[in-house]
Write a protein that holds these residues in place. Structure first.
Motif, PDB file in Angstrom:
ATOM      1  N   TYR A  64      33.449  43.410  35.267  1.00  0.00           N
ATOM      2  CA  TYR A  64      34.739  44.039  34.915  1.00  0.00           C
ATOM      3  C   TYR A  64      35.258  44.887  36.069  1.00  0.00           C
ATOM      4  CZ  TYR A  64      33.409  42.631  30.229  1.00  0.00           C
ATOM      5  OH  TYR A  64      33.022  41.905  29.152  1.00  0.00           O
ATOM      6  N   ILE A  65      34.340  45.651  36.658  1.00  0.00           N
ATOM      7  CA  ILE A  65      34.733  46.570  37.738  1.00  0.00           C
ATOM      8  C   ILE A  65      35.353  45.791  38.897  1.00  0.00           C
ATOM      9  CG2 ILE A  65      33.850  48.244  39.437  1.00  0.00           C
ATOM     10  CD1 ILE A  65      33.613  49.310  36.624  1.00  0.00           C
ATOM     11  N   ILE A  66      34.673  44.736  39.342  1.00  0.00           N
ATOM     12  CA  ILE A  66      35.144  44.010  40.532  1.00  0.00           C
ATOM     13  C   ILE A  66      36.540  43.432  40.280  1.00  0.00           C
ATOM     14  CG2 ILE A  66      34.716  42.018  42.038  1.00  0.00           C
ATOM     15  CD1 ILE A  66      31.677  42.592  41.606  1.00  0.00           C
ATOM     16  N   ARG A  67      36.708  42.810  39.116  1.00  0.00           N
ATOM     17  CA  ARG A  67      38.013  42.207  38.788  1.00  0.00           C
ATOM     18  C   ARG A  67      39.151  43.221  38.833  1.00  0.00           C
ATOM     19  NH1 ARG A  67      35.803  38.081  34.768  1.00  0.00           N
ATOM     20  NH2 ARG A  67      35.238  39.835  33.468  1.00  0.00           N
ATOM     21  N   SER A  68      38.870  44.468  38.487  1.00  0.00           N
ATOM     22  CA  SER A  68      39.944  45.453  38.363  1.00  0.00           C
ATOM     23  C   SER A  68      40.197  46.240  39.651  1.00  0.00           C
ATOM     24  CB  SER A  68      39.604  46.431  37.233  1.00  0.00           C
ATOM     25  OG  SER A  68      38.429  47.145  37.596  1.00  0.00           O
ATOM     26  N   LEU A  69      39.487  45.938  40.711  1.00  0.00           N
ATOM     27  CA  LEU A  69      39.653  46.698  41.958  1.00  0.00           C
ATOM     28  C   LEU A  69      41.041  46.468  42.557  1.00  0.00           C
ATOM     29  CD1 LEU A  69      36.143  46.024  43.550  1.00  0.00           C
ATOM     30  CD2 LEU A  69      36.977  48.209  42.652  1.00  0.00           C
ATOM     31  N   THR A  70      41.610  47.512  43.137  1.00  0.00           N
ATOM     32  CA  THR A  70      42.941  47.363  43.739  1.00  0.00           C
ATOM     33  C   THR A  70      42.917  47.607  45.245  1.00  0.00           C
ATOM     34  OG1 THR A  70      43.357  49.671  43.169  1.00  0.00           O
ATOM     35  CG2 THR A  70      44.233  47.997  41.662  1.00  0.00           C
ATOM     36  N   GLN A  71      41.793  48.116  45.754  1.00  0.00           N
ATOM     37  CA  GLN A  71      41.675  48.311  47.199  1.00  0.00           C
ATOM     38  C   GLN A  71      41.173  47.023  47.849  1.00  0.00           C
ATOM     39  OE1 GLN A  71      39.749  49.306  44.658  1.00  0.00           O
ATOM     40  NE2 GLN A  71      38.562  51.074  45.342  1.00  0.00           N
ATOM     41  N   PRO A  72      41.266  46.899  49.193  1.00  0.00           N
ATOM     42  CA  PRO A  72      40.829  45.654  49.827  1.00  0.00           C
ATOM     43  C   PRO A  72      39.358  45.344  49.557  1.00  0.00           C
ATOM     44  CG  PRO A  72      42.138  46.948  51.355  1.00  0.00           C
ATOM     45  CD  PRO A  72      41.882  47.833  50.168  1.00  0.00           C
ATOM     46  N   VAL A  73      39.105  44.106  49.127  1.00  0.00           N
ATOM     47  CA  VAL A  73      37.752  43.621  48.846  1.00  0.00           C
ATOM     48  C   VAL A  73      37.508  42.408  49.745  1.00  0.00           C
ATOM     49  CG1 VAL A  73      36.222  42.619  47.089  1.00  0.00           C
ATOM     50  CG2 VAL A  73      37.930  44.341  46.426  1.00  0.00           C
ATOM     51  N   LEU A  74      36.334  42.364  50.360  1.00  0.00           N
ATOM     52  CA  LEU A  74      35.974  41.195  51.172  1.00  0.00           C
ATOM     53  C   LEU A  74      34.739  40.519  50.589  1.00  0.00           C
ATOM     54  CD1 LEU A  74      36.298  39.420  53.746  1.00  0.00           C
ATOM     55  CD2 LEU A  74      34.832  41.072  54.942  1.00  0.00           C
ATOM     56  N   GLY A  75      34.922  39.306  50.080  1.00  0.00           N
ATOM     57  CA  GLY A  75      33.792  38.515  49.583  1.00  0.00           C
ATOM     58  C   GLY A  75      33.277  37.635  50.702  1.00  0.00           C
ATOM     59  N   ILE A  76      31.968  37.594  50.860  1.00  0.00           N
ATOM     60  CA  ILE A  76      31.369  36.788  51.920  1.00  0.00           C
ATOM     61  C   ILE A  76      30.412  35.771  51.308  1.00  0.00           C
ATOM     62  CG2 ILE A  76      29.903  36.800  53.976  1.00  0.00           C
ATOM     63  CD1 ILE A  76      30.932  39.635  54.569  1.00  0.00           C
ATOM     64  N   CYS A  77      30.577  34.501  51.685  1.00  0.00           N
ATOM     65  CA  CYS A  77      29.665  33.410  51.286  1.00  0.00           C
ATOM     66  C   CYS A  77      29.559  33.317  49.766  1.00  0.00           C
ATOM     67  CB  CYS A  77      28.317  33.586  51.974  1.00  0.00           C
ATOM     68  SG  CYS A  77      27.336  32.066  51.977  1.00  0.00           S
ATOM     69  N   LEU A  78      28.395  33.627  49.188  1.00  0.00           N
ATOM     70  CA  LEU A  78      28.277  33.586  47.727  1.00  0.00           C
ATOM     71  C   LEU A  78      29.260  34.570  47.093  1.00  0.00           C
ATOM     72  CD1 LEU A  78      26.826  32.525  45.177  1.00  0.00           C
ATOM     73  CD2 LEU A  78      25.212  34.410  45.441  1.00  0.00           C
ATOM     74  N   GLY A  79      29.505  35.682  47.769  1.00  0.00           N
ATOM     75  CA  GLY A  79      30.486  36.658  47.281  1.00  0.00           C
ATOM     76  C   GLY A  79      31.852  36.026  47.090  1.00  0.00           C
TER      77      GLY A  79
END
Lengths: 194, 251
Positions: A64-79
């Motif tokens: 839930y937390i990740i989906r609601s983030l509004t600041q820049p998020v960087l997912g890497i590979c499996l992320g």
């Protein structure tokens, strides 16, 4: 600037921390929702298996937390793959931030794809200063097909998404922290986002 | 297009880089941290770091040195030597390694591969195998090439991949240190047999040898030590040579 790396028992994040240290950034590795929500930049790394990773995220309610983030998020590979709708790896339902499915490489190719491959069709501020056909380091057995959120493409038997972007969510299939100086530049570009 | 990888290997003994011929007669080849930085600058695609004393005298891997190297590395870093357990691997990854290679311990207990792959993922586990040709058959050796096993190279490669090895690092003891070229035939056989990348090792002496192992040997990567340490082959010139010969490399 507060940069956190989301901890979810998905492989090694030490080289990512070293890479950010080289850019003068000290990171916090955490699965604490308060720490994550209050960060300026969030990195969602990952080496490992999709099903196990999602299970861990759910036990910590980080899905839930990740989906609601509004600041820049960087997912890497499996992320990056976990930011998508679902993955063929263990038939896993993922976070659903980016409306794409994750598929397994099929055919006679060696899997995982391991090594340096070129990226092209670059369409994101992440790639400022990166030339077309620049080489990045990949290690993966699953891929995301090209789609409207694709910001870079790579060829391995077929064309697939080397990077994705949706709103404040940025993601790379390759490992910028292991992709030499140009990979460092991509991390720097991410840190420069406002 | 995926490129062929050039991988310098640092054999480490008591904190120094060393190099032997046919696995014996080691001599000093310099400071590992300095060498590692040089190789990144020259365009190496990965770095491998093998603690060759580890299995023999069971001393603890030099995690401090690994940390020192890893801090500088912007490319993937594989560490091997004396790895026996999940704890060993955790320690190495926490010091900054990206992958680990297992050799003797995996032969002695093949379930170690499954165990490690289950914990860290296949991509993290490189199976290193030292092989020697004897009467038309390649056999697996352990303990830094000192102990012969009854395992045939192709059987062990197949089994290790089934158990979860994500890459194979294949070293021919007949060729290692000779500078007469890689073991083309067994490299090709194993590369065609398994569905994971194969890193050829042992015998690099000239740029032609690298071209040969990529084309005829079907290797996905080639590893060498002394030709790089002693500057007999410079990585930028090697990559240019390979590119001129239509082998796809990262320049």
């Amino acid at each position: 600037m507060k940069v956190v790396i989301i901890k979810y028992n998905a492989g090694n994040i030490c080289s990512l921390q070293f890479a950010l240290q080289r850019l003068g950034i000290t990171t916090t590795v955490t699965d604490d929702p308060c720490e994550i929500v209050s960060a300026d930049k969030i990195i969602f790394p990952g080496v490992g298996e999709a099903g196990t990773a999602m299970k861990y995220l759910k036990t910590k309610r980080l899905n839930y937390i990740i989906r609601s983030l509004t600041q820049p998020v960087l997912g890497i590979c499996l992320g990056m793959q976990l930011l998508c709708n679902s993955s063929e790896e263990g038939n896993t339902r993922c976070l659903g931030v980016i409306p794409q499915g994750v598929k397994k490489f099929r055919g006679t190719l060696k899997v995982p794809q391991v090594g340096w491959n070129s990226i092209c069709g670059l369409k994101s501020t992440l790639f400022q200063g990166i030339r077309e056909e620049e080489y990045m380091y990949f290690v993966h057995s699953y891929y995301v097909e090209p789609g409207e959120n694709t910001t870079a493409m790579t060829e391995y038997g077929i064309s697939f998404s080397a990077a994705l972007q949706k709103d404040n969510f940025y993601a790379t299939q390759f490992h910028p922290e292991k992709s030499g100086e140009k990979g460092q530049l991509i991390l720097q570009n991410f840190l420069n986002l406002t | 297009m995926l490129t062929k990888r050039i991988i310098p290997c640092l054999d480490i003994m008591s904190g120094r880089t060393v190099k032997g011929v046919n696995f014996i007669d080691v001599k000093d080849a310099g400071n590992p941290v300095d060498l590692a930085i040089q190789y990144v600058d020259q365009g190496a695609d990965e770095l491998v770091f093998l603690d060759i004393t580890a299995t023999l005298d069971k001393h603890v891997l030099l995690t401090g040195l690994i940390k020192q190297v890893a801090r500088h590395l912007t490319i993937p870093f594989t560490v091997g030597g004396g790895i026996n357990s999940v704890q060993d691997v955790s320690g190495l990854l926490n010091a900054g390694a990206d992958k680990v290679s297992v050799n003797t311990s995996a032969v002695n207990d093949p379930s170690l591969i499954e165990n490690l792959a289950g914990h860290f993922g296949n991509q993290c586990i490189v199976l290193a195998m030292d092989v020697k040709l004897e009467k038309d058959e390649w056999y697996v050796y352990t303990c830094g090439g000192r102990k012969k096993t009854r395992r045939r190279a192709i059987d062990w490669a197949r089994e290790a991949v089934e158990r979860g090895a994500g890459e194979i690092l294949l070293t021919s003891m007949n060729h290692d240190g000779t500078k007469n070229g890689f073991a083309i035939e067994i490299t090709r056989q194993i590369s065609e047999l398994v569905n994971v990348p194969v890193i050829a090792s042992g015998g690099a002496g000239s740029m032609e040898h690298f071209a040969e192992v990529f084309t005829d040997g079907k290797a996905d990567a080639a590893l060498a030590a002394s030709v790089f340490h002693y500057r007999e082959i410079r990585i930028p010139s090697l990559k240019k040579y390979l590119k001129d010969n239509f082998i796809n490399v990262r320049l």
